[in-house]
Design an enzyme around this catalytic site. Structure first.
Site, short mmCIF file in Angstrom:
data_model
loop_
_atom_site.label_atom_id
_atom_site.label_comp_id
_atom_site.label_asym_id
_atom_site.label_seq_id
_atom_site.Cartn_x
_atom_site.Cartn_y
_atom_site.Cartn_z
N GLN A 178 36.14 30.95 54.65
CA GLN A 178 36.68 30.68 55.98
C GLN A 178 37.64 31.75 56.47
OE1 GLN A 178 36.03 28.66 58.36
NE2 GLN A 178 34.57 27.32 57.30
N ALA A 234 27.92 34.87 55.10
CA ALA A 234 27.66 35.60 56.34
C ALA A 234 27.71 34.72 57.59
CB ALA A 234 26.30 36.29 56.25
N HIS A 235 27.20 33.50 57.49
CA HIS A 235 27.07 32.70 58.72
C HIS A 235 28.40 32.19 59.24
CE1 HIS A 235 27.44 28.36 57.41
NE2 HIS A 235 27.34 28.95 56.23
N THR A 271 14.71 38.62 44.31
CA THR A 271 14.54 39.67 45.31
C THR A 271 15.57 39.52 46.42
OG1 THR A 271 12.17 39.77 44.86
CG2 THR A 271 12.92 40.69 46.96
N CYS A 359 29.75 10.86 56.51
CA CYS A 359 29.14 9.54 56.67
C CYS A 359 28.18 9.31 55.51
CB CYS A 359 28.39 9.46 57.99
SG CYS A 359 29.48 9.62 59.41
#
Length: 422
Positions: A178, A234-235, A271, A359
């Site tokens: 983060q 990365a995201h 890979t 949830c």
């Protein structure tokens, strides 16, 4: 749609998309192949590794590409603990860690005979440095403390944590998923002594050479002077999903947790995802390019959102340390209704947010992070996380505050009607 869930994931930035496209089309070689197509792919992987290492002040071979932050955390915790188990089996972590660390350490505790000390946190979400120092003993192998919390944005005092671990000869891993791109991954040491080396493009710091597997005392300002291992995804910084990496300080042995190849210097087989790795490096540079200015902008928007929500909702509660917090993160409890109801209502009104709750089979389970901060159950169950990003606007922030207020007012009105009817 108003998207305020950037801590969950971020949109792919244009530089990352541009970097990825060639490897999703004609440049499809396997980076392990020795022919021209393979060498082309290998060059892209090597270039990305160099780019990321340069941003972090690390060496290229200290980066291990993974499928994301969860795998990087698993590799760090399992690989480092198992590789040093002959020296002892004691681990230390905090109760507020991401489940990628929590569950991995719990596995070692329940299945592999490790002993774990779970550090408490204050009501503001910070660990107690004295408790950490007292918890370290001769058998302690690894301390794992996240840099910034994904739910509250609370930033741990990593330099002080590092100094404690280094003084006691204990490895330190940090989940930096983060924090990367939001705050500096390298926190300057007050004791660092800069010394310009001939031909160097930036300041380097002199250190005493010794056993590379021994935690290094802070003598220079790079990632390796702060932590022994760190995880990234990365995201979370406008790169593609399915890519991440583990920083592992040079000379520290680690056991692989997967098998089937000699990739990543025999530390992580499989890979390499060339397109995603190329996109990740481009996204990291995109994120770092204007980090300070962008974080100042997001901080203003975050504070604006809190000011407008608290002005309209008297009982709203801000969760997490007021000062040591990511600029983009606002975790707020709205006692008028539970998190699940608020999130569904926000979604219907076009606002994407999140909560510290999960949830499970129709019931709301309060956030382990907020409960560890000793937040009352009613407040923990009514927490909402708003996380801002590069594309968030002041107009969206104001609109969101208004929508939140309207939802609370509607809920209170319905409750009043039911009370009158009874």
């Amino acid at each position: 749609m108003i998207y305020l869930d950037y801590n969950a994931t971020t949109p792919l930035c244009e530089p990352a998309r541009t970097a990825m496209l060639p490897f999703l089309d004609g440049k499809f070689g396997n980076p392990s192949s020795i022919h021209a197509a393979g060498r082309e792919a290998r060059a892209a992987v090597d270039d990305a590794r160099d780019q990321l290492a340069n941003l972090l002040g690390a060496k290229a071979h200290e980066l291990i590409f993974t499928s994301g932050g969860t795998e990087a955390n698993n590799l760090a915790v399992l690989g480092l603990a198992r590789s040093r188990a002959g020296r002892g089996k004691h681990l230390i972590s905090a109760k507020t860690e991401h489940h990628a660390v929590l569950n991995t350490i719990e596995h070692l505790e329940k299945r592999e005979g490790f002993e774990v000390t779970w550090l408490d946190v204050s009501k503001s979400g910070l660990i107690d440095l004295d408790q950490l120092a007292d918890a370290i003993r001769d058998e302690t192998l690894l301390v794992s403390i996240m840099h910034a919390n994904n739910e509250t944005g609370v930033i741990q005092p990593l330099r002080e944590i590092s100094e404690i671990c280094r003084s006691r000869g204990v490895l330190l891993h940090s989940d930096m998923v983060q924090s990367f791109g939001k705050i500096s991954s390298v926190i300057p040491s007050e004791n660092a002594a800069p010394a310009r080396s001939e031909g160097a493009r930036r300041e380097t710091f002199t250190v005493t050479q010794g056993d590379p597997s021994t935690p290094r005392r802070s003598g220079r300002d790079d990632l390796g002077s702060l932590v022994d291992a760190a995880s990234f995804a990365a995201h979370k910084f406008y790169g593609p999903k399915g890519a991440g990496f583990l920083f592992l300080r040079s000379g520290i042995p680690i056991e692989p947790i997967q098998f089937g190849g000699a990739h990543e210097n025999q530390r992580r087989p499989g890979t390499e995802n060339v397109a995603a790795i190329a996109g990740m490096a481009a996204a990291a540079e995109f994120m770092e390019r204007d980090r300070e200015q962008e974080q100042a902008r997001e901080r203003r928007l975050r504070d604006q959102l809190w000011q407008e929500i608290s002005a309209q909702i008297e009982l709203a509660v801000l969760n997490g340390d007021i000062h040591r917090r990511l600029a983009n993160t606002l975790n707020v409890s709205l006692p008028a209704l539970d998190s699940e109801t608020m999130l569904m209502a926000l979604d219907l009104d076009g606002v994407c947010a999140s909560s510290g709750s999960a949830c499970m089979v129709g019931s709301v389970v309060a956030s382990h992070v907020l409960l560890a901060m000793d937040l009352p159950l009613t407040l923990a169950r009514s927490a909402i996380r708003f996380s801002l990003g590069k594309y968030t606007t002041a107009e969206e922030v104001s609109a969101t505050a208004g929508i939140v207020s309207e939802i609370v007012q509607r809920t209170n009105a319905r409750r009043s009607e039911k009370t009158v009817a009874v």
